[in-house]
Design a protein around this motif. Structure first.
Motif, PDB file in Angstrom:
ATOM      1  N   LYS A   1     -37.131  22.722   0.799  1.00  0.00           N
ATOM      2  CA  LYS A   1     -36.664  23.759  -0.127  1.00  0.00           C
ATOM      3  C   LYS A   1     -35.352  23.293  -0.752  1.00  0.00           C
ATOM      4  O   LYS A   1     -34.471  22.789  -0.079  1.00  0.00           O
TER       5      LYS A   1
ATOM      6  N   PRO B   1     -31.709  23.329  -2.235  1.00  0.00           N
ATOM      7  CA  PRO B   1     -30.505  24.148  -2.114  1.00  0.00           C
ATOM      8  C   PRO B   1     -29.982  24.610  -3.483  1.00  0.00           C
ATOM      9  O   PRO B   1     -29.070  25.414  -3.555  1.00  0.00           O
TER      10      PRO B   1
ATOM     11  N   HIS C   1     -32.107  25.811  -6.202  1.00  0.00           N
ATOM     12  CA  HIS C   1     -32.874  26.953  -6.699  1.00  0.00           C
ATOM     13  C   HIS C   1     -33.811  27.407  -5.585  1.00  0.00           C
ATOM     14  O   HIS C   1     -34.575  26.605  -5.061  1.00  0.00           O
ATOM     15  N   ASP C   2     -33.793  28.683  -5.263  1.00  0.00           N
ATOM     16  CA  ASP C   2     -34.584  29.204  -4.150  1.00  0.00           C
ATOM     17  C   ASP C   2     -36.089  29.030  -4.334  1.00  0.00           C
ATOM     18  O   ASP C   2     -36.824  28.979  -3.370  1.00  0.00           O
ATOM     19  N   ASP C   3     -36.533  28.942  -5.570  1.00  0.00           N
ATOM     20  CA  ASP C   3     -37.976  28.915  -5.817  1.00  0.00           C
ATOM     21  C   ASP C   3     -38.545  27.505  -5.996  1.00  0.00           C
ATOM     22  O   ASP C   3     -39.690  27.351  -6.393  1.00  0.00           O
TER      23      ASP C   3
END
Length: 127
Positions: free
Chosen positions: A93, A95, A97-99
């Motif tokens: 994931k 760091p 952008h969360d998506d």
């Protein structure tokens, strides 16, 4: 507690191509794919049964490696030369952008940010 002993390759790095399936999907000669692996242009994950798997996330819709992938992989190799670790880095994931995953950041054109993460990660691995 989660049992991780039965995790599949797809659980760890997402869907992957073999040399044969990548060739069939995008019409590239297998020799060209092997040359790209040897040159460090694409990430290939060796398996215990001798098959090379290439995470699909490193390719654009046209079958070309994501822009900047080669330089990011080269930087990661400076820290630790382990293709499976590099695949996990790309699948992690982001760091930023969360998506998105880190590979998703490359796909979105965020090469400088991904390269900075790769440098930071390689330094931590080699410490």
């Amino acid at each position: 507690m989660v049992d991780t002993s039965r995790r599949t390759i797809a659980d760890i790095v997402g869907p992957a191509f073999t040399i044969k399936s990548l060739s069939a999907r995008f019409g590239k000669p297998e020799s060209e794919i092997r040359a790209a692996i040897e040159a460090g242009d694409i990430l290939s994950l060796p398996t215990t049964d001798g098959v090379n798997l290439m995470p699909a996330s490193q390719f654009g819709p046209d079958g070309q490696p994501l822009p900047g992938l080669r330089v990011v992989l080269a930087e990661l190799r400076r820290g630790h030369d382990d293709a499976w670790l590099h695949a996990q880095f790309l699948a992690a994931k982001s760091p930023l952008h969360d998506d998105r995953t880190i590979a998703g950041e490359l796909r979105a054109g965020e090469l400088l940010d991904v390269l900075a993460l790769a440098i930071q990660t390689a330094e931590a691995w080699s410490a």
